[in-house]
Design an enzyme around this catalytic site. Sequence first.
Site, mmCIF file in Angstrom:
data_model
loop_
_atom_site.group_PDB
_atom_site.id
_atom_site.type_symbol
_atom_site.label_atom_id
_atom_site.label_comp_id
_atom_site.label_asym_id
_atom_site.label_seq_id
_atom_site.Cartn_x
_atom_site.Cartn_y
_atom_site.Cartn_z
ATOM 1 N N ASP A 607 0.874 -1.100 0.122
ATOM 2 C CA ASP A 607 0.074 0.138 -0.092
ATOM 3 C C ASP A 607 0.964 1.285 -0.104
ATOM 4 O O ASP A 607 2.031 1.093 0.253
ATOM 5 C CB ASP A 607 -1.061 0.077 1.459
ATOM 6 C CG ASP A 607 -1.836 1.056 1.136
ATOM 7 O OD1 ASP A 607 -2.409 1.268 -0.105
ATOM 8 O OD2 ASP A 607 -2.930 1.159 2.069
ATOM 9 N N GLU A 645 2.441 6.878 -7.065
ATOM 10 C CA GLU A 645 1.785 5.429 -6.644
ATOM 11 C C GLU A 645 2.323 4.492 -7.187
ATOM 12 O O GLU A 645 2.141 3.239 -6.613
ATOM 13 C CB GLU A 645 0.311 5.758 -6.946
ATOM 14 C CG GLU A 645 -0.363 6.910 -6.457
ATOM 15 C CD GLU A 645 -0.632 7.098 -5.071
ATOM 16 O OE1 GLU A 645 -0.523 5.863 -4.485
ATOM 17 O OE2 GLU A 645 -0.864 7.982 -4.708
ATOM 18 N N ASP A 677 -2.544 -2.785 -3.128
ATOM 19 C CA ASP A 677 -3.589 -1.736 -2.588
ATOM 20 C C ASP A 677 -3.135 -0.204 -3.291
ATOM 21 O O ASP A 677 -1.972 -0.271 -3.726
ATOM 22 C CB ASP A 677 -3.639 -1.662 -1.181
ATOM 23 C CG ASP A 677 -4.915 -1.045 -0.765
ATOM 24 O OD1 ASP A 677 -5.849 -0.458 -1.580
ATOM 25 O OD2 ASP A 677 -5.554 -1.218 0.371
ATOM 26 N N HIS A 815 -0.692 -1.162 4.970
ATOM 27 C CA HIS A 815 -1.188 0.180 5.065
ATOM 28 C C HIS A 815 -0.733 0.808 6.535
ATOM 29 O O HIS A 815 -0.542 1.850 6.688
ATOM 30 C CB HIS A 815 -2.763 0.121 5.170
ATOM 31 C CG HIS A 815 -3.325 1.422 5.652
ATOM 32 N ND1 HIS A 815 -3.347 2.522 4.925
ATOM 33 C CD2 HIS A 815 -3.941 1.914 6.880
ATOM 34 C CE1 HIS A 815 -3.932 3.478 5.664
ATOM 35 N NE2 HIS A 815 -4.322 3.057 6.739
#
Length: 840
Positions: A607, A645, A677, A815
Site C-alpha cells: 500500500d 503511486e 492496494d 497500510h
Amino acid sequence: MDRRDNNRGGGRGRGGDRGGRGGGRGGGRGGYNDRGGDRGYNNNNNNNNNNRRDESPQRDEREISPVAGDTCSSGIKIQKSRDENVQNLAIRPVIKTEVKQVGDPISLIVNHYAFRTGLSAVYQYAVNFEPNDYGRRMKIKILSSVGAKLGNYRFDGQMLFTPTLIPDQEFKTENCSIRIFKTKEITNINEMEQLFNIFLKKSLHAVGLQPINRQHFNPSRTKEVPQHRVKLWPGYSTAILPTTSGLTLNVGFTHKIIRTDSVLEFLYDLVESNPKGYQAQSQKELPGQVVLTSYNNRNYRIDGVEWAMSPSSSFTKDNKVITYTQYYSQFHDLKIQDPKQPLLSVRKKVRGKDDEILFLVPEFCQMTGLSDKMKADMTVMRDIAQHTRVSPDKRQSESDSLPALLASTASVQEDFKEWKMSLSTKPEEPRGRVLPPEPIIFAKGKPVASREADWKKQNRDPVIAAVNITKWVLICPNRLGNDAANFSDTLYKVGKPLGINVEQPVEVPINRDDPADYLRAIDEHVTADTQMVVCILPNKAKNRYDEIKTRLLVKTPVPSQCVVSKSLQKNAMSVITKIAFQMNVKLGGQLWRVDIPIKKTMVIGMDVCHDTLKGRRSVVGFVASINDNFTKYYSRVRFQASRQEVVDGIQVCVTGALARYFKENQCMPSQIIVYRDGVGDGQLAAIMQYELEQYRAAFKEVAQGAEYNPKLVMIVVKKRINLRMFSSGGRGGELANPPPGTVLDNGVTYKGWYDFYLVAQAVNQGCVTPTHYHVVLDELGLRPDLLQCLTFKLCHLYYNWPGTIRVPAPCQYAHKIAFLMGQSVHQDPAESLRDKLYYL
C-alpha cells in the site's frame, strides 16, 4: 490580518498505534491498537483534487515549478485512462457448468441500472482552439456560440461527439479560431462510455444537481448541523460502466460535508490562540486540507499558506497585470474584506503539462470534511452520523430516486430520445454466493466458525504461539505511578490464560512527561536484551508519540507499546487483554490461524500512503508472509517522490522477503500472490509494465544463475468504490446487508476483466461496503471461487481485531506500516525489526 470572528480550527492527522479500544467496524479494525484503533477504510466523502482546467487566478507559466507527476522515477509513463492500452490483463476463467462453486447462492440488489442505446455508431471529433490557452469551461462556452451549425452534439472541452456524420469545418470568433475534424467512428458500444458520461453530466445539471468534482449534489436538501458549524449536502456519485451484463449506470448515494467556517476564520483562530507562532502553525495544519471555493463550488487541496502574499499581489491574466482584489471584483463581483490576509497556494493538474500553481483568497474558501479534532469528538461524530449513516433500505431508495428523477424530467427524456438512449429505473438483481464460515483455530479447544465472523468470546483462549515477556521496561511519569502498577499487575493476570508468561518489568519513573524525559529513560534503561518498552502517556500528544516511536524504531530498535493512561480507567481488564495480544504479536507471537490448503505460498501486501512532514512524498508499505499459515510477516518501507503511486524498489523488497522465507522454511515459495492496494484504474498499465518487471528481476537475482520462476498472481485491491449490494433478508422484507463471505462475480463486474466483489466484514450500523478485487495477472490458474475463498481466509488473519476486516491482512499490515512511517517516523526503521509486526 484583522480578527473578524471566533470560530474553531482543525488539526492535522494522527496515526499509528496507541493504547485503548478499537475503531469502527468494516475497515481495518483497531481492537488492540495502542493508539486507539486502526484508521478504517470508508467511502463517505473523498475530497479529491479538481483536475479540470478552470479560470482561477494563477501564476504566469514561467513561474510554475515542475513536480513529480505523470512519470515514475524510472521514466516510464503512467497510463491515465481506465484499461486503455493495457495489454495481457488476466481474463476471467470459464468454469464448467458441472463444477459446483464454493458457497450458497444468494439473491442481491445492487445500485446499478441498465443503460441502453439504439445508436449503431457515434462520431468523434477533435476540437482545436487557436490560441489554445482557454480553460475547459471557456472552451465549452465558446463552442456553444457556434453550436447551432453543428447540430446535436456533446462536447467535454476536448472531444466532440455527434450521432450523425458532420463535415470537418472551421469557425472564427472574435477572439479565436476553432477547427473541428473527425478522428474516429465508434461502433463498439463499450467504447461509447466517455460520450455517455458526458451526456449523463448534462442530464444531472438539467435536474438541478450541482457538480463538485465528479459528484453531483442537491443544495436544496441541505441538512444543517448548526451546533458543530457543519452542513451536509446529499448527492450522488455516478458513472456509466461497461459490465458483463451490458452498460449500466452506477449510482452511489453520498454526502458532502461542508464546514460553515472559512479558511480566513480558521486563520483568525490561530492568531488568537497562538499570537507568536500562528504562521508556522498554519503551515502544519492547513496543507493537505480540502477547501471549497464559494464562488464556483470547486474543491482544491491546500499546498501551503503564502504569508508573503496578499490580495494586493498581482498576476497576469489575458496579457494584463491584475491584482487578486481586482480579479474577484471584476470576474466574481466579490469584495475582499481583509486586505492583509495571506493567500493559499494549490496545485492543479493539467494534462500533458507540469502542475499549475493557483492562489486562492482564504476569505472565499470554505473548509470541508472534518478536522481531526472533530473526528475525535464523539458528540460531533454521533450528530453527523444521524444524517449520513443510513440503512440499506434508505440508501437503495436514495439511489433509486436518481433514475426516477431523470425519467420524470421532460427535457432529459427529450435528449434521451434524440440520442436513442434509455435508462431503467429498476436496480439490477444479480446472483451472488455466500462462502462458508471460516473456522478459527486457537491453541486449545475446537475451531470456532461464526457466520457473524466475530470471535471475541474466544479471545481468552491460549494463543497458538506465545512469547514470554520477561525483560521489559515500563516508563511512566511519577503522577501516573498507580496506573503503571495496575497495568503491570493486570498484564500478569491476563497473560496466564493466554499462555503468555509476564514477569515484573524494570519500572522507570520520570519526573515530567516531556518527550525528552521519555527519550532519556529509554537511553539509560534499554539494553541489548530488552524485549519490549511500554510507555504510559498522559494524553495523545502527537509530538511525544512521534519522538518515542522514532527513537525505538530507528536509534534503539525495540518493539514498543504506547498506552494512554485514560484508556486504563474503564474496563481495564478488557483493554489490557487486548494490549497483551498486541505485545505478543509485536514480539513475534501468533494469536490464531485458519486452515490454509495451499502450501509453499507467499502472500504479499503493498500500500502507498503519504509523508506528512517531507513534502507529502509517497511512503510504500511492503509485507510478505514467511510461513505456511500466513501469520508471520517480513516488512519493508520505501520512500519515493511526492504523489508517486507506482512503486520503485520492489526488487529489493522481494529479494529480502525471499531470503527471509528461505531462512524460515529451508525452501523457496512455489507461488506468490500479491495484493496491491492503492492503485487506480488508470495505473494498471504501469503496474503490469513496471512493477511486474521488478518481481521478475528479483526472482532472477535470488536464483543466482539457477532456474527460479514461481507462479505469480497479482490482484489490485480497491476499497473506494460506489457499488453497494443488499439482500432482501431484513426484517419485514426490508433490504439488509449481505452476510460476511458474500461474493459477487457476475452481472456488474467489468466487461473483459477478471474481477469480483467481496463482503468480508460485518457491520452493526449503516451499510456495508464491498471490496473490489481485480486479478490483473494469473499464472497459478487457481479456480476463481478458490481464489475468492483464499482472499476471504486472509481477511480473518489481521491480529488487531478478533473478527474479519474489509481487506486481506497483508493489505492492512502494509497500510499500517506505511501510515506509521508517513505520519510519525519519516525514515526507515531498523533492519532487526523487519520480521516482527512492530507497527500494530
